[in-house]
Design an enzyme around this catalytic site. Structure first.
Site, PDB file in Angstrom:
ATOM      1  N   PHE A 158      14.532   6.264  18.260  1.00  0.00           N
ATOM      2  CA  PHE A 158      15.635   6.289  19.219  1.00  0.00           C
ATOM      3  C   PHE A 158      16.513   7.532  19.045  1.00  0.00           C
ATOM      4  CE2 PHE A 158      15.568   1.392  19.723  1.00  0.00           C
ATOM      5  CZ  PHE A 158      14.631   1.504  20.739  1.00  0.00           C
ATOM      6  N   TYR A 210       3.954  -4.005  20.121  1.00  0.00           N
ATOM      7  CA  TYR A 210       4.352  -3.215  21.280  1.00  0.00           C
ATOM      8  C   TYR A 210       3.478  -3.637  22.464  1.00  0.00           C
ATOM      9  CZ  TYR A 210       6.927   0.230  18.403  1.00  0.00           C
ATOM     10  OH  TYR A 210       7.799   0.878  17.560  1.00  0.00           O
ATOM     11  N   GLY A 237      20.364   6.450  24.402  1.00  0.00           N
ATOM     12  CA  GLY A 237      21.772   6.188  24.616  1.00  0.00           C
ATOM     13  C   GLY A 237      22.242   5.054  23.732  1.00  0.00           C
TER      14      GLY A 237
END
Length: 302
Positions: free
Chosen positions: A217, A69, A221
């Site tokens: 998540f 990350y 979206g």
């Protein structure tokens, strides 16, 4: 709902092995910038550090991260180390290994089993720890995870890792891993708009076996962008949110948590305001009728 006074213990707790965590945690990926990795604007370092410290103030004691990350100028592990070291005694930092990115940020070949020691040691170095609380093996499309998970089990025996988990798996992979060593958590992509029968089965199996199910998540979206959606929010979600004086993102987190007491939420954000709202979602209790309407949406998702 008023968010400012709500802390992470509002959703209750669950155990990752012998480690007790509040069910609302923090995903660290978004701390690095406007995009998950090197494609985007790097975050403001001071702001990201303030988010981490605010999270701890709000009772968050479960942070999900990884050495891969990082964006052009920000590393999630470095931010965590700088913001929170010396670490609070009850803070559980969960990392993952398997994927690999080189120093320029490009994705490389997924780790072989004998590469995983290096991945674990890199996380240890970046976080400034002598052991990792929980390490998830992120499956990278391989059919069997036995060799990779076995390599991590050996590192656990050496004391470099306290507990093990798996990510992006099917039910058969959970059975395969548990035959080698205990599994304390499973991380899969899961959310109101995402329907995957295999993941739904994992959710059920984890509940039965007392294993934490940690979706990622959960408020994203369809394109994978984390955070509350706007014009494309389903009118059912919007109506439920309005009834509670909440945001659609808070409803999505609440729906996720109400899938079972073994479900943990790790919404990611680099925005202090969104952090407060995400933590407050742990106090939102949806009615049976609201859950039924939302469950129907999930069942109908592609």
């Amino acid at each position: 709902m008023s968010s400012e006074t709500i802390t992470a213990d509002a959703a209750g707790t669950f155990e990752l092995g012998d480690l007790t965590v509040n069910r609302v945690g923090l995903g660290a990926m978004r701390l690095t910038g406007s995009a998950a990795f090197h494609l985007g604007t790097p975050s403001d370092r001071a702001r990201s550090i303030s988010v981490l410290r605010k999270a701890v103030e709000l009772g968050v004691n479960h942070i999900d991260t990884a050495a891969f990350y990082f964006s052009a100028r920000r590393s999630a592990n470095e931010l965590i180390n700088s913001a929170l070291s010396p670490y609070p005694q009850d803070l559980v930092v969960v990392t993952k290994v398997g994927p690999f990115r080189n120093y320029s940020g490009e994705w490389g070949t997924s780790a072989r089993p004998d590469d995983l020691r290096g991945h674990v040691e890199e996380n240890l170095r970046q976080l400034g720890r002598d052991h990792l609380d929980v390490v998830n093996l992120r499956r990278m499309r391989q059919d069997s995870i036995a060799e990779h998970f076995g390599a991590l089990a050996e590192l656990r025996e050496e004391g470099l890792i306290r507990h093990l988990g798996i990510s992006d798996v099917e039910p058969r992979h959970l059975a395969e891993a548990r035959a080698i060593a205990p599994v304390v958590c499973v991380q899969n992509r899961f959310g109101l708009d995402l329907r995957d029968p295999a993941t739904d089965e994992l959710l059920r199996v984890c509940g039965k076996e007392g294993i934490a199910f940690v979706p990622f998540f959960a408020i994203a979206g369809e394109g994978g962008s984390q955070g509350a959606r706007s014009g494309d929010d389903d009118e059912t979600v919007t109506a439920v949110a309005r009834a509670h004086g909440a945001t659609p993102a808070q409803v999505r987190i609440a729906w996720t948590l109400q899938q079972g007491p073994h479900v943990l939420a790790i919404p990611g954000t680099g925005d202090p305001g969104h952090l407060v709202e995400n933590v407050a979602a742990g106090a939102l209790r949806l009615t049976d009728e609201e859950m039924a309407r939302l469950d129907a949406l999930h069942a109908g998702s592609e």
